[in-house]
Scaffold this motif. Structure first.
Motif, PDB file in Angstrom:
ATOM      1  N   MET A   1       0.800  -1.180   0.036  1.00 18.12           N
ATOM      2  CA  MET A   1      -0.066   0.041  -0.042  1.00 18.12           C
ATOM      3  C   MET A   1       0.912   1.215   0.023  1.00 18.12           C
ATOM      4  SD  MET A   1      -2.916   0.947   2.459  1.00 18.12           S
ATOM      5  CE  MET A   1      -3.853  -0.437   2.261  1.00 18.12           C
ATOM      6  N   ASN A   2       0.947   2.096  -1.046  1.00 19.68           N
ATOM      7  CA  ASN A   2       1.498   3.305  -1.260  1.00 19.68           C
ATOM      8  C   ASN A   2       0.542   4.344  -1.162  1.00 19.68           C
ATOM      9  OD1 ASN A   2       4.039   1.883  -1.847  1.00 19.68           O
ATOM     10  ND2 ASN A   2       3.583   1.663  -3.973  1.00 19.68           N
ATOM     11  N   VAL A   3       1.179   5.409  -0.192  1.00 18.32           N
ATOM     12  CA  VAL A   3       0.554   6.515  -0.061  1.00 18.32           C
ATOM     13  C   VAL A   3       1.117   7.712  -0.800  1.00 18.32           C
ATOM     14  CG1 VAL A   3      -0.188   8.346   1.762  1.00 18.32           C
ATOM     15  CG2 VAL A   3      -0.105   5.993   2.392  1.00 18.32           C
ATOM     16  N   THR A   4       0.322   7.969  -1.875  1.00 16.36           N
ATOM     17  CA  THR A   4       0.688   9.029  -2.795  1.00 16.36           C
ATOM     18  C   THR A   4       0.135  10.542  -2.347  1.00 16.36           C
ATOM     19  OG1 THR A   4      -0.737   8.817  -4.407  1.00 16.36           O
ATOM     20  CG2 THR A   4       1.192   7.455  -4.685  1.00 16.36           C
ATOM     21  N   SER A   5      -0.433  11.149  -3.112  1.00 13.61           N
ATOM     22  CA  SER A   5      -1.262  12.436  -2.949  1.00 13.61           C
ATOM     23  C   SER A   5      -1.931  12.791  -3.898  1.00 13.61           C
ATOM     24  CB  SER A   5      -0.135  13.498  -2.547  1.00 13.61           C
ATOM     25  OG  SER A   5      -0.715  14.824  -2.514  1.00 13.61           O
ATOM     26  N   ALA A   6      -2.988  13.661  -3.803  1.00 13.41           N
ATOM     27  CA  ALA A   6      -3.788  14.165  -4.716  1.00 13.41           C
ATOM     28  C   ALA A   6      -2.878  15.047  -5.613  1.00 13.41           C
ATOM     29  CB  ALA A   6      -4.762  15.049  -4.391  1.00 13.41           C
ATOM     30  N   LEU A   7      -1.766  15.593  -4.950  1.00 12.69           N
ATOM     31  CA  LEU A   7      -0.497  16.339  -6.012  1.00 12.69           C
ATOM     32  C   LEU A   7       0.081  15.557  -6.862  1.00 12.69           C
ATOM     33  CD1 LEU A   7       0.618  18.624  -2.772  1.00 12.69           C
ATOM     34  CD2 LEU A   7      -1.243  19.088  -4.489  1.00 12.69           C
TER      35      LEU A   7
ATOM     36  N   VAL B   1      -1.453  -4.268  -5.221  1.00 11.05           N
ATOM     37  CA  VAL B   1      -0.906  -3.063  -4.762  1.00 11.05           C
ATOM     38  C   VAL B   1      -2.054  -2.021  -4.898  1.00 11.05           C
ATOM     39  CG1 VAL B   1       0.389  -1.232  -5.933  1.00 11.05           C
ATOM     40  CG2 VAL B   1       1.185  -3.659  -6.185  1.00 11.05           C
ATOM     41  N   ILE B   2      -2.058  -1.311  -3.653  1.00  8.84           N
ATOM     42  CA  ILE B   2      -3.181  -0.001  -3.408  1.00  8.84           C
ATOM     43  C   ILE B   2      -2.601   1.188  -3.495  1.00  8.84           C
ATOM     44  CG2 ILE B   2      -4.904   0.678  -1.945  1.00  8.84           C
ATOM     45  CD1 ILE B   2      -5.473  -2.243  -1.104  1.00  8.84           C
ATOM     46  N   GLU B   3      -3.063   1.959  -3.955  1.00  8.65           N
ATOM     47  CA  GLU B   3      -2.396   3.276  -4.104  1.00  8.65           C
ATOM     48  C   GLU B   3      -3.397   4.049  -3.076  1.00  8.65           C
ATOM     49  OE1 GLU B   3      -1.462   7.295  -6.792  1.00  8.65           O
ATOM     50  OE2 GLU B   3      -1.711   5.436  -7.566  1.00  8.65           O
ATOM     51  N   VAL B   4      -2.955   4.783  -2.148  1.00 11.31           N
ATOM     52  CA  VAL B   4      -3.991   5.622  -1.339  1.00 11.31           C
ATOM     53  C   VAL B   4      -3.706   7.151  -1.690  1.00 11.31           C
ATOM     54  CG1 VAL B   4      -4.551   6.335   1.100  1.00 11.31           C
ATOM     55  CG2 VAL B   4      -3.891   4.236   0.560  1.00 11.31           C
ATOM     56  N   VAL B   5      -4.690   7.862  -2.074  1.00  9.89           N
ATOM     57  CA  VAL B   5      -4.361   9.195  -2.536  1.00  9.89           C
ATOM     58  C   VAL B   5      -5.311  10.249  -1.644  1.00  9.89           C
ATOM     59  CG1 VAL B   5      -5.017  10.745  -4.630  1.00  9.89           C
ATOM     60  CG2 VAL B   5      -4.469   8.224  -5.001  1.00  9.89           C
ATOM     61  N   PRO B   6      -4.425  10.842  -0.509  1.00  9.59           N
ATOM     62  CA  PRO B   6      -5.215  11.909   0.287  1.00  9.59           C
ATOM     63  C   PRO B   6      -4.971  13.137  -0.337  1.00  9.59           C
ATOM     64  CG  PRO B   6      -2.935  11.318   0.932  1.00  9.59           C
ATOM     65  CD  PRO B   6      -3.099  10.421  -0.139  1.00  9.59           C
TER      66      PRO B   6
ATOM     67  N   ALA C   1       4.108  11.927  -7.619  1.00 15.45           N
ATOM     68  CA  ALA C   1       3.635  11.735  -9.135  1.00 15.45           C
ATOM     69  C   ALA C   1       4.464  10.115  -9.510  1.00 15.45           C
ATOM     70  CB  ALA C   1       3.850  12.618 -10.250  1.00 15.45           C
ATOM     71  N   ALA C   2       5.800  10.255  -9.284  1.00 19.01           N
ATOM     72  CA  ALA C   2       6.618   9.294  -9.545  1.00 19.01           C
ATOM     73  C   ALA C   2       6.124   7.790  -8.723  1.00 19.01           C
ATOM     74  CB  ALA C   2       8.137   9.609  -9.182  1.00 19.01           C
ATOM     75  N   LEU C   3       5.816   8.186  -7.537  1.00 16.07           N
ATOM     76  CA  LEU C   3       5.386   6.810  -6.761  1.00 16.07           C
ATOM     77  C   LEU C   3       3.915   6.433  -7.240  1.00 16.07           C
ATOM     78  CD1 LEU C   3       5.830   5.171  -4.390  1.00 16.07           C
ATOM     79  CD2 LEU C   3       4.772   6.915  -2.956  1.00 16.07           C
ATOM     80  N   HIS C   4       3.276   7.268  -7.772  1.00 15.20           N
ATOM     81  CA  HIS C   4       1.976   6.921  -8.615  1.00 15.20           C
ATOM     82  C   HIS C   4       2.522   6.099  -9.854  1.00 15.20           C
ATOM     83  CE1 HIS C   4      -1.794   6.648 -10.724  1.00 15.20           C
ATOM     84  NE2 HIS C   4      -0.976   7.192 -11.774  1.00 15.20           N
TER      85      HIS C   4
ATOM     86  N   ILE D   1      -7.272   4.143  -3.587  1.00 18.61           N
ATOM     87  CA  ILE D   1      -8.366   4.465  -2.671  1.00 18.61           C
ATOM     88  C   ILE D   1      -8.282   6.062  -2.478  1.00 18.61           C
ATOM     89  CG2 ILE D   1      -9.097   4.633  -0.056  1.00 18.61           C
ATOM     90  CD1 ILE D   1      -9.544   1.934  -1.594  1.00 18.61           C
ATOM     91  N   VAL D   2      -9.325   6.753  -3.140  1.00 20.11           N
ATOM     92  CA  VAL D   2      -9.000   8.199  -3.027  1.00 20.11           C
ATOM     93  C   VAL D   2     -10.379   8.640  -2.120  1.00 20.11           C
ATOM     94  CG1 VAL D   2      -9.381  10.130  -4.609  1.00 20.11           C
ATOM     95  CG2 VAL D   2      -8.353   8.093  -5.716  1.00 20.11           C
ATOM     96  N   VAL D   3     -10.158   9.493  -1.333  1.00 18.27           N
ATOM     97  CA  VAL D   3     -11.175   9.983  -0.511  1.00 18.27           C
ATOM     98  C   VAL D   3     -11.843  11.178  -1.469  1.00 18.27           C
ATOM     99  CG1 VAL D   3     -10.072   9.694   1.588  1.00 18.27           C
ATOM    100  CG2 VAL D   3      -9.517  11.955   0.647  1.00 18.27           C
ATOM    101  N   GLU D   4     -13.094  11.515  -1.035  1.00 22.39           N
ATOM    102  CA  GLU D   4     -13.989  12.323  -2.011  1.00 22.39           C
ATOM    103  C   GLU D   4     -13.315  13.519  -1.827  1.00 22.39           C
ATOM    104  OE1 GLU D   4     -16.683  13.131  -4.530  1.00 22.39           O
ATOM    105  OE2 GLU D   4     -16.257  11.325  -3.683  1.00 22.39           O
TER     106      GLU D   4
END
Length: 143
Positions: free
Chosen positions: A28-34, A72-77, A50-53, A116-119
């Motif tokens: 589970m990788n935590v990226t970002s909306a950025l 593989v799950i990407e968390v997009v806070p 962006a590279a981690l995405h 997984i993208v929060v609203e």
């Protein structure tokens, strides 16, 4: 770069041999909306996310082809109230407890999700697809 990108990549490859063949193994990788629309004041941070995405997308395909059984799950806070950028008191940032609750709820609802993208991060995540990239970039740039 060393922490956000290289640290994640190195840790992933260090643990993959231990995860292969295990029931319910997940990276589970935590990226970002950025990762999808950068925050110009933090270009390196946005670039590492962006590279981690991209890494997460590629790793997911590699592991699917290898029958490793590792999801593989990407968390997009979105922006979250933490001390990372002094946002702990920001009204524009999502309260940490709300973020954690929503992430855990989404993981329970969608255990096979790729992202997984929060609203609150969705409009940034989908800015290219919705044609609002320039507007979202301008909004982020002015904050």
């Amino acid at each position: 770069v060393a922490t956000n990108l290289l640290g994640t990549i190195r840790m992933t490859y260090a643990f993959l041999p231990l995860l292969g063949g295990k029931d319910d193994a997940v990276v589970m990788n935590v990226t970002s909306a950025l990762a999808f629309v950068p925050f110009p004041i933090t270009p390196t941070y946005s670039a590492t996310k962006a590279a981690l995405h991209s890494f997460s997308e590629s790793l997911r395909i590699q592991l699917a082809g290898a029958d490793a059984g590792v999801q593989v799950i990407e968390v997009v806070p979105p922006s979250v109230r933490t001390s990372l950028l002094g946002q702990q008191d920001s009204d524009q940032a999502m309260p940490l407890d709300d973020f954690l609750t929503e992430i855990l709820d989404l993981l329970r609802e969608k255990p096979d999700a790729k992202e997984i993208v929060v609203e609150r991060a969705r409009f940034i995540r989908d800015a290219v697809a919705t044609g609002s990239y320039d507007d979202v970039l301008a909004m982020i740039s002015s904050s």
